[in-house]
Design an enzyme around this catalytic site. Structure first.
Site, PDB file in Angstrom:
ATOM      1  CE  LYS A 186      -1.673   2.903   2.881  1.00 22.63           C
ATOM      2  NZ  LYS A 186      -1.824   4.118   2.020  1.00 22.63           N
ATOM      3  CD  GLU A 261      12.441   4.264   8.989  1.00 25.60           C
ATOM      4  OE1 GLU A 261      12.413   5.132   9.902  1.00 25.60           O
ATOM      5  OE2 GLU A 261      12.388   4.556   7.796  1.00 25.60           O
ATOM      6  CB  CYS A 300      12.546   9.329   8.399  1.00 33.13           C
ATOM      7  SG  CYS A 300      13.621   8.185   7.503  1.00 33.13           S
TER       8      CYS A 300
END
Length: 509
Positions: A186, A261, A300
């Site tokens: 997804k 994560e 990130c």
């Protein structure tokens, strides 16, 4: 091959892949994909829901339980991954441009992303092909054969973020396939286009029907159902802390394997000795800009917390702010553009709120802090925000504690090594960080004390496919890349064979 979801007239919507076939959403719903550089729709994709997920998972379950892929020889699986890498290289320009337009990054960043995706597929192909078939355990008897082997987990659901759509997908898809799993991916509903294209390339490479599935749609329906589905064996999620917590909660009742994560609030620690010469100073400033502002800070591992020694703070921050103010913003396809827009209006509003709160709490604005004026390379409807440097920050500020995910750099100062380490570790996250110093002993000491999954010394942002990527604290529980990245998609089995069984005689009889 034309981009399946990039349209002329916004009429292409068969972007759900089930059992080797492209189809519309069961409900017929669609979603417009916006170009963040001008805010205008340029593609249309299917908007799936729980019904589409159930169909995709059922197909992946059949492909794993009854199909050949889990039992395909390792050499053949590796060869398919290498063919996929070759196709990615063939389509590098097309995919790089699509990634640029979908996610708002520069074309050069998009091209580099495709190179890294191809590298990931080749790495996991080589890793799995070069492994020993099992680890023999000495049982102390010639009549006992004991071996530890690895087997695929089963059906994997892979939920990926919007900032590096194809790269993050590859870190999951390549090891999942190398290990012999089937999967349903997804992608983010905001940036799904290159992941859709990758599924086509895997089919072209010869992947059997049903092994790879994709359901485009929102997290609250598609992602939630994938996380809780009873026929799913593993969930791998990359994204924010709040969503990651929900994924873990949804997966818990069926005790799935879960790899998370999550976010980061990453320190970039600069000692004064790293600025002793003009060349060293320029390098440290340049890397601080790279750490904070590449892809508009939507990374990130972004070095969004500059922690600089007090004796060089003013000089360092002044030059950093001067150069940040000269970063050229615009559509990623325009010549000379160095930084693109934020991914959405919602994300820009979030960044604006963080900057406003920081100023209210006493931060000093050194540059940026506003939307830029429109320009030919920067349409008025785009989601642009100027690179922003906030000086005199402290730990109590929201902008220092929480992940902003935008072009905002906060500045804190220290006087001693212990204080630098304490500041760097004073976060609930623990994804990445860096230390800048010419003192080799200090570099090793500080790197060893930092509670972050990746620590760079005199550098920022490079990663190696061979290395392990993960974090401490609330940055997640998963491991990607390297041998650990492959291990996430396997189960370990101990096969113990007694070649000369004898009665045990524990009991009389």
């Amino acid at each position: 091959m034309a981009d399946r979801a990039e349209t002329q007239g916004l009429d292409a919507q068969a972007t759900i892949h089930v059992a080797g076939e492209w189809r519309d959403a069961v409900s017929g719903a669609t979603r417009e994909i916006l170009d963040p550089a001008d805010g205008q729709p340029f593609a249309l994709v299917a908007e799936g829901d729980e019904k589409d997920v159930d169909l995709a998972v059922a197909a992946a379950r059949r492909a794993f339980d009854d199909g050949d892929w889990p039992r395909t020889p390792v050499a053949e699986r590796a060869a398919l991954l290498r063919r996929a890498a070759d196709l990615l290289v063939r389509d590098r320009e097309r995919l790089g441009r699509l990634e640029s337009r979908d996610a708002g990054k520069t074309i050069e960043e998009g091209r580099v992303d495709i190179d890294c995706v191809a590298d990931a597929f080749r790495y996991f192909a080589d890793l799995v092909a070069g492994e020993a078939p099992g680890r023999v355990v000495d049982a102390g008897s010639p009549d006992i054969h004991s071996v530890v082997v690895h087997e695929p987990v089963g059906v994997c659901t892979l939920i990926t973020p919007w900032n590096y759509p194809l790269l993050q997908a590859s870190w999951k898809i390549a090891p999942a396939l190398a290990a012999g799993n089937t999967f349903v991916v997804k992608p983010s509903e905001i940036t799904p286009l290159t992941t859709i294209a990758l599924i086509d390339l895997l089919s072209e490479a010869g992947l059997p029907a049903g092994v790879a599935g994709i359901v485009t749609g929102p997290g609250h329906s598609v992602g939630a159902r994938l996380a809780e589905h009873p026929d799913v064996d593993l969930v791998s999620f990359t994204g924010g802390l709040v969503s990651g917590t929900k994924v873990a909660e949804a997966a818990a009742p069926t005790v799935k394997k879960v790899a998370l994560e999550l976010g980061g609030k990453n320190p970039n620690v600069v000692f004064a000795d790293a600025c002793a010469t003009d060349e060293d100073f320029d390098t440290a400033v340049d890397q601080a800009l790279n750490a904070a502002f590449i892809h508009s800070g939507q990374v990130c591992s972004a070095g969004s917390r500059l922690i600089v020694e007090e004796s060089v703070r003013e000089r360092f921050v002044a030059e950093l702010a001067r150069r940040a103010g000269r970063i050229r913003l615009g559509r990623g396809s325009e010549d000379g553009v160095e930084c693109g827009p934020l991914v959405s209006e919602q994300q820009r509003a979030k960044v604006e709120a963080y900057v406003a709160s920081a100023l209210e709490e006493g931060a000093v604005l050194r540059t940026g802090g506003r939307r830029p004026e429109a320009a030919p390379e920067r349409p008025d409807g785009g989601f642009f925000y100027e690179p922003t440097v906030l000086d005199q920050c402290h730990r109590e500020m929201r902008v220092v504690r929480e992940e902003v995910f935008g072009p905002v750099l906060t500045v804190e100062t220290f006087r001693t090594e212990d204080e630098a380490v304490a500041l760097a570790n004073d976060t609930e996250y623990g994804l990445a960080g860096a230390v800048w110093t010419t003192d080799a002993g200090r570099a090793r000491r500080v790197a060893g004390r930092l509670r972050h999954g990746t620590v760079w010394i005199n550098d920022f942002h490079p990663y190696l496919p061979q290395a392990e990527w993960g974090g401490f604290g609330k940055s997640g529980t998963g491991r990607e890349l390297g041998p650990a990245g492959l291990a996430e998609y396997r189960e370990t089995k101990h096969v113990y064979q007694n070649l000369a069984p004898k009665p045990v005689r524990w009991f009389a009889g």
